[in-house]
Structure formats: structure tokens, C-alpha cells
Design an enzyme around this catalytic site. Structure first.
Site, mmCIF file in Angstrom:
data_model
loop_
_atom_site.group_PDB
_atom_site.id
_atom_site.type_symbol
_atom_site.label_atom_id
_atom_site.label_comp_id
_atom_site.label_asym_id
_atom_site.label_seq_id
_atom_site.Cartn_x
_atom_site.Cartn_y
_atom_site.Cartn_z
ATOM 1 N N HIS A 27 -28.601 22.076 -2.411
ATOM 2 C CA HIS A 27 -27.687 22.756 -3.329
ATOM 3 C C HIS A 27 -28.445 23.294 -4.549
ATOM 4 C CE1 HIS A 27 -25.220 20.018 -0.942
ATOM 5 N NE2 HIS A 27 -24.160 20.729 -1.265
ATOM 6 N N LEU A 177 -17.296 27.325 -10.041
ATOM 7 C CA LEU A 177 -17.251 27.526 -8.598
ATOM 8 C C LEU A 177 -17.417 26.211 -7.856
ATOM 9 C CD1 LEU A 177 -19.411 30.766 -8.301
ATOM 10 C CD2 LEU A 177 -16.919 30.574 -8.122
ATOM 11 N N ARG A 308 -5.012 -18.848 -3.222
ATOM 12 C CA ARG A 308 -5.197 -17.949 -4.364
ATOM 13 C C ARG A 308 -5.357 -18.741 -5.659
ATOM 14 N NH1 ARG A 308 0.359 -16.144 -6.633
ATOM 15 N NH2 ARG A 308 1.838 -17.495 -5.543
ATOM 16 N N GLU A 356 -7.097 0.646 -9.161
ATOM 17 C CA GLU A 356 -8.048 -0.075 -8.308
ATOM 18 C C GLU A 356 -9.329 0.701 -8.056
ATOM 19 O OE1 GLU A 356 -4.013 -1.783 -7.542
ATOM 20 O OE2 GLU A 356 -4.827 0.269 -7.652
ATOM 21 N N GLN A 417 3.696 -4.617 0.437
ATOM 22 C CA GLN A 417 2.835 -5.560 -0.285
ATOM 23 C C GLN A 417 1.953 -6.390 0.645
ATOM 24 O OE1 GLN A 417 3.550 -5.361 -3.916
ATOM 25 N NE2 GLN A 417 4.496 -3.646 -2.849
ATOM 26 N N ARG A 463 -0.719 -16.245 -0.290
ATOM 27 C CA ARG A 463 0.281 -16.489 -1.320
ATOM 28 C C ARG A 463 0.883 -17.883 -1.207
ATOM 29 N NH1 ARG A 463 5.893 -13.025 -2.280
ATOM 30 N NH2 ARG A 463 6.364 -13.875 -4.342
#
Length: 635
Positions: A27, A177, A308, A356, A417, A463
Site C-alpha cells: 500500500h 480515500l 464465578r 467489550e 444471555q 452462574r
């Protein structure tokens, strides 16, 4: 000085053309638009010891528009970090100068770039490290205008302002561009300025080919306090070669040898200039905590604990033992329990809110500067940052990622979730380690194992509170597994991990009552997988496997099991996959596990059916009786 800077800028353009023409790809026009910015920044402002590129007091430079790397490599040549022969090895097989910057091979580069829109977030992480360690280095991020269409860029703008990172400077090369045509905003500099200021930045627009204006703007950025600075440079793509300057259709196209000669002649020919880089202040990190002996949390067997919660407890304990440990979270720290570190070491906890992508890239910026980085959110929400995780691996960064609330067992919150693809996603990351603990003691021990593990590690947490399976003294080597139930009469092997291990143990008791003992393997290390134990189980249970997982059927536990046999002469076992196959809804964890067919009842049914079918086959030669288990295909 102005003449010297002009000559250096011309050399950067010429060398970018020479390198890409020699490569036959690259490039050049994207590099040429940024040459004046690079000349002023590298000669007058960047404090960098090229003999010690990882020195903690060096300023950091990130080329977020990684396709423009020829201008960076040209600057490295002018600084004496590489020679002309290496410059002309651009994009050649085995060269350190790859088509986009890569720190695996080039020590002057901190992170891999080229997947656009991530550099500024990496810079946020680096600027936070400078603040945390009391170091005066500045972070500069050269961005393309096209990449500002990425939402992750504005996540980074927001977080940099929130943390008042006046040691961070974004340089937008507004060359108008993009790849297929004009950018969204073209040369509408006022829009960039307004957006940056709306996010709380000091922002200026200027001519990106006016060396004096660039100089003054960088000086103003250094003098600005209390907020980061964004400089928007109006530039021309292909600047310096009139045949292509500001013309469409030249993105990613090298010049022919004839065009290169013409361009170089128009810019006054080749040069061999060198500049003496400014040296950083000789400073060492300050404000570091004192290390304490590691004291992992332990849990009594009479009280269920969510993995957790054990993650948060162990994170806090590791924070005491490792002063270089930091943690980031995406506004769910009271659910992931990373808040335990925030309460003990608030300066080393960084709230990244619901962003995130920025969280992962900022974590990369911290990690490549030497921090032990842990980051956490719901497993489902990590999917939106998968490109950032992929690029973290390309950058050779070490990140310890925790995805909580995995699987349908989270219950009533519903499928949006539920992380049901995370094991497949993380297993696919190059060099990753993927762990899925079943209880709190195992979680804490695995945290201590992975703290020194290089690469991208992923810990999947649950959980629900789960009963204790292991004592606090049990060890869990990475790449291992645990055979938690076995006998010499086992009719099949049940492989589980995390929440499904509880179901497998329930099923084991019921199957014993039916005279069908089964081996139960806790495959807590999903990657690397314990092939030796699985192969032994296959030999001793006639190749009969039931794999049960709270995950989609593709890419998770069952595929990890089958991969253990992929490079062996020992053929594939017969595998029955118990996995989530239909989109779950809301319900209790027990209802959802049953609906998905991954609870103890379904394990019992699967083992019973498999045993009955194989007994029938073994007793009827016309149906294949007498054939060894090795001949049965996987299912």
C-alpha cells in the site's frame, strides 16, 4: 529544521515506494499520505530507545492503519533500527517486515494491526499502564480515516476521556480515500473535530502536509492536560507523485518499476538520511504494591459455591501475590465477581463498562507492556469481541479471559444471555488454553495454574452454585482431566465438565443401581485435551462414549474428545453427543437442562440405550456381532 524534516518525509515516501515495488504488493499511497506526520513525530517527539524497544519508559507508537506499514518500516530504517536490505525484503517469505506489523517477529512493534479499528483501544490500555506505574511515557496512535467508521474506535474515544488520559494522542490521517472509494466523511474535518470533542477530547484539524503546523499541533498535544488529544490531518493519498495523488483506484496497488522511477524522480531521488531518536527518561515503574505469599481460597464440602464466585476470590488472592496483575470488566463485576479484586486493589481494577471490544484491545495494550491481565464478562458477550481476541493471539499477547453465565443452565434470563458457542470460539483461537471447572476448589487451583500460562486462556464459569467435588488440596495440571468414577466393569465412559459433571455423577449412581457402571471423566481442560486418559478409557470401555455438555453440539466438548483420536491408529470411539440443540427459553436451570437433554435422566437413558443396542449387535452375528468396538463409527 524544516528543510531536514521535508527531506526526511520525502525519504519516507521514496522508501515506501521502493519497498512495495520490490515486493510487488502493498500500500504505497496509504504510506505516502502519512509521511509528513511520521517525519515530525519520529524525529522531534517520539522518545524511543531503539536499542531497547521494550524499555518501560519508551513512548509507544501504534500504527492502527497497519496496511500503511511501509512508512513505519521506512522510519525504522531512518532511525537505524533496520538497514536498506531488510527494508527491501518487505512481504517476502521469512522477512520480519510482514504485510502488516507483527510483534512476533519485529521487536519495534508492540501489537499486530491491520484488522482496523483496534489501535486506539490498545493505546488506551498503554496509557492506563503509564498512569498506573507513574511513568511519563506518551502513547501515539496513527489511525486511518476509514477505520473511524468502526464502533470500537468510539468505545476507545469514550474510555480515554473517562480516564482523562492526557498521555494519549490520536493522529487521524484524513486522506479521504478508502479501499473502494471515498470515505464516509471525506475531508469534512469539522465533523471529526466535533465528534472527538463530544467525547471529551481536545481536538484540532490541520494540514497534514504542513510540517510547521504538524510540529505545533504535537507540541500542543504534549501541553494539554486533563484530556486526551486528537489531531485530524487533512492529507492526500499518494502525496508526492502527481500521477496518483488524491486519485481513486490506487488503494493496495504497488507501482510498476517505471512508475516507481518516475515517482522517485519527481520527489528528488533516493536519499540515505538518518535521524537520532530522542531518548526516553530513565525512569522505573513506581506505585507498585508489595507481593504477598499466594493464599488461595478454599471451600468446605458441605456448602455449594458458584465457580464465578471462586473466580473472584481467586483473582483477589492472585492480586495479593502478583503486584503486576490487573483486571478489567464490562460492567458486570458483581456477577463475574471480579469486584473482589476491585475491593482489595482498586487502582488495579479498570471498569470498561459495556464496551467489550475496547475492553479486550485495552487489555492487549496492558499485556504487551508486561501486566498480567485478567478480563471478564458474560460468555455470551465475548462473541462481539472475537476479532479483538483473534488479534490478541496474532499479537502474541497473554490474556486471561473469564466468561461467566455460560450455557442454558443460567436459567430464567433466556437465550440472549446464554454463552453456548464460547468453547468452540475460544478453542479456535491460535495457541489458546480453554478450561471449564466444575467446582470452587477446582476453579481456584486452575486460576493459580493459568496465571503464568502464555497466550490466550479462557476460563468458563457457571452462574449456579455447584456442590464441591474436590478437596482444596487437589491439583489440576493444564492439559489434564480427572477420572472421578471408575471400575473394571464400566460399560461406557461419560465425559462431562462444569455444570454437567454434577449431572454425570447423579447418573452414575442411578446406573449402578441398574447394574451398568460407567466411567466418569471430568474433562476440565478442554484445550489442551487429555488424550492419554481418553484413549485409555476407550480401550477399557469398548470405545463407548457419552459426552454431555451445556453448549451447542458443534465445536465444544465432544469435538475436543474426538480430536484426541485424530492422530492415533486407534480408531474413533462411538460417541453419543448430549448437547444443546434447540434454542432454549426461560426456565429454571433444572428445567432447561432437562429440556436440552443434558441432565442426569438423559445420561441414564443414553447409556442404557447404547448398552442395549451394542448387546443386541454383539449377540447377533448377522447384525455385526463379534466385531471389535474399534469398527464402530462415531456418531
Amino acid at each position: 529544521m524544516a528543510d531536514a524534516l521535508a527531506e526526511l518525509a520525502a525519504q519516507l515516501r521514496v522508501d515506501s515506494i521502493r519497498a512495495t515495488t520490490a515486493a510487488g504488493s502493498g500500500h504505497p499511497t496509504s504510506a505516502m499520505s502519512a509521511a509528513d506526520i511520521m517525519a515530525v513525530l519520529f524525529q522531534k517527539y517520539l522518545r524511543f530507545d531503539f536499542q531497547h524497544p521494550r524499555a518501560p519508559d519508551n513512548d509507544r507508537f501504534i500504527l492502527s492503519k497497519g496496511h500503511a506499514c511501509p512508512v513505519l518500516y521506512a522510519a525504522l530504517k531512518a532511525a537505524g533500527a533496520i538497514d536498506d536490505a531488510e527494508l527491501l525484503s518487505l512481504r517476502k517469505f521469512g522477512s520480519r517486515l510482514e504485510g502488516h506489523p507483527n510483534p512476533r517477529v519485529l521487536p519495534f512493534v508492540d501489537v499486530a494491526t491491520g484488522s482496523l479499528g483496534q489501535g486506539l483501544a490498545v493505546g488506551v490500555g498503554m496509557a492506563l499502564v503509564a498512569r498506573l506505574d507513574g511513568l511519563p511515557f506518551r502513547t501515539y496512535v496513527l489511525m486511518g480515516d476509514s477505520e473511524t467508521a468502526e464502533g470500537s474506535v468510539w468505545e476507545a474515544f469514550d474510555k480515554a476521556s473517562h480516564y482523562q488520559l492526557d498521555n494519549l494522542c490520536a493522529l487521524i490521517d484524513m486522506n479521504r480515500l478508502g479501499q473502494s472509494g471515498p470515505t464516509e466523511l471525506g475531508w469534512y474535518a469539522e465533523a471529526y473535530v466535533a465528534r472527538a470533542r463530544a467525547f471529551g477530547w481536545h481536538a484540532l484539524a490541520l494540514d497534514g502536509h504542513d510540517l510547521g503546523a504538524i510540529d505545533r499541533a504535537l507540541a500542543e498535544a504534549q501541553a494539554t492536560t486533563g484530556k486526551p488529544t486528537c489531531l485530524i490531518f487533512k492529507t492526500e493519498k499518494g502525496r508526492g507523485y502527481s500521477a496518483v495523488a488524491n486519485k481513486e483506484g490506487w488503494h493496495g496497488k504497488p507501482f510498476s518499476e517505471e512508475q516507481a522511477r518516475e515517482a522517485i524522480q519527481e520527489m528528488g531521488g533516493e536519499r540515505d538520511l538518518h535521524f537520532q531518536a530522542r531518548m526516553p527518561e530513565a525512569r522505573k515503574p513506581t506505585n507498585q504494591d508489595t507481593a504477598a505469599p499466594l493464599s488461595l481460597p478454599t471451600y468446605a464440602p458441605d456448602k455449594p459455591v458458584a465457580t464465578r464466585k471462586a473466580y473472584g476470590d481467586a483473582l483477589a488472592a492472585l492480586g495479593d501475590a502478583y503486584p503486576d496483575l490487573v483486571a478489567l470488566d464490562a460492567e458486570v463485576s458483581n456477577s463475574t465477581y471480579s469486584q473482589e479484586l476491585r475491593e482489595k486493589h482498586p487502582k488495579r481494577f479498570f471498569e470498561m463498562f459495556i464496551a467489550e471490544q475496547n475492553m479486550v484491545s485495552s487489555a492487549v495494550g496492558m499485556a504487551v507492556l508486561g501486566k498480567r491481565v485478567f478480563l471478564s464478562t458474560f460468555a455470551a458477550f465475548l462473541t462481539r469481541a472475537y476479532d479483538q481476541l483473534r488479534m490478541a493471539a496474532v499479537s502474541n499477547a497473554t490474556l486471561h479471559v473469564c466468561g461467566s453465565h455460560a450455557g442454558c443452565s443460567i436459567g430464567e434470563d433466556g437465550p440472549s444471555q446464554m454463552g453456548l458457542e464460547d468453547l468452540a470460539m475460544m478453542r479456535a483461537v491460535n495457541g489458546s488454553t480453554v478450561l471449564y471447572p466444575c467446582d470452587a476448589n477446582q476453579t481456584a487451583r486452575l486460576m493459580a495454574e493459568l496465571v503464568d500460562r502464555p497466550g490466550i486462556t479462557y476460563l468458563r464459569t457457571t452462574r449456579e452454585k455447584t456442590p464441591l467435588v474436590y478437596p482444596p488440596t487437589e491439583r489440576f495440571p493444564l492439559g489434564g482431566s480427572k477420572v472421578v468414577r471408575r471400575s473394571d466393569r464400566d460399560v461406557a465412559t461419560v465425559v462431562a465438565a462444569g455444570i454437567t459433571l454434577r449431572e454425570a455423577l447423579k447418573a452414575h449412581e442411578r446406573l449402578l443401581e441398574k447394574g451398568l457402571p460407567v466411567r466418569v471423566i471430568d474433562l476440565y481442560s478442554v484445550k489442551p485435551v487429555d488424550a492419554r486418559t481418553l484413549r485409555q478409557a476407550a480401550r477399557e470401555t469398548r470405545g463407548r462414549f457419552i459426552v454431555v455438555e451445556d453448549h451447542w453440539a458443534e465445536g465444544g466438548l465432544a469435538d475436543a474428545v474426538l480430536e484426541a483420536f485424530s492422530d492415533e491408529r486407534q480408531p474413533l470411539p462411538r460417541v453419543v453427543r448430549l448437547a444443546v440443540r434447540d434454542l432454549p427459553g426461560s426456565g429454571t436451570p433444572e428445567q432447561l437442562l432437562a429440556a436440552a437433554g443434558i441432565d442426569a435422566d438423559h445420561i441414564v437413558q443414553a447409556v442404557t440405550a447404547m448398552d442395549a443396542a451394542l448387546r443386541s449387535t454383539d449377540s447377533n452375528p448377522e447384525k455385526g456381532g463379534g466385531r471389535a468396538w474399534e469398527e464402530h463409527p462415531s456418531a
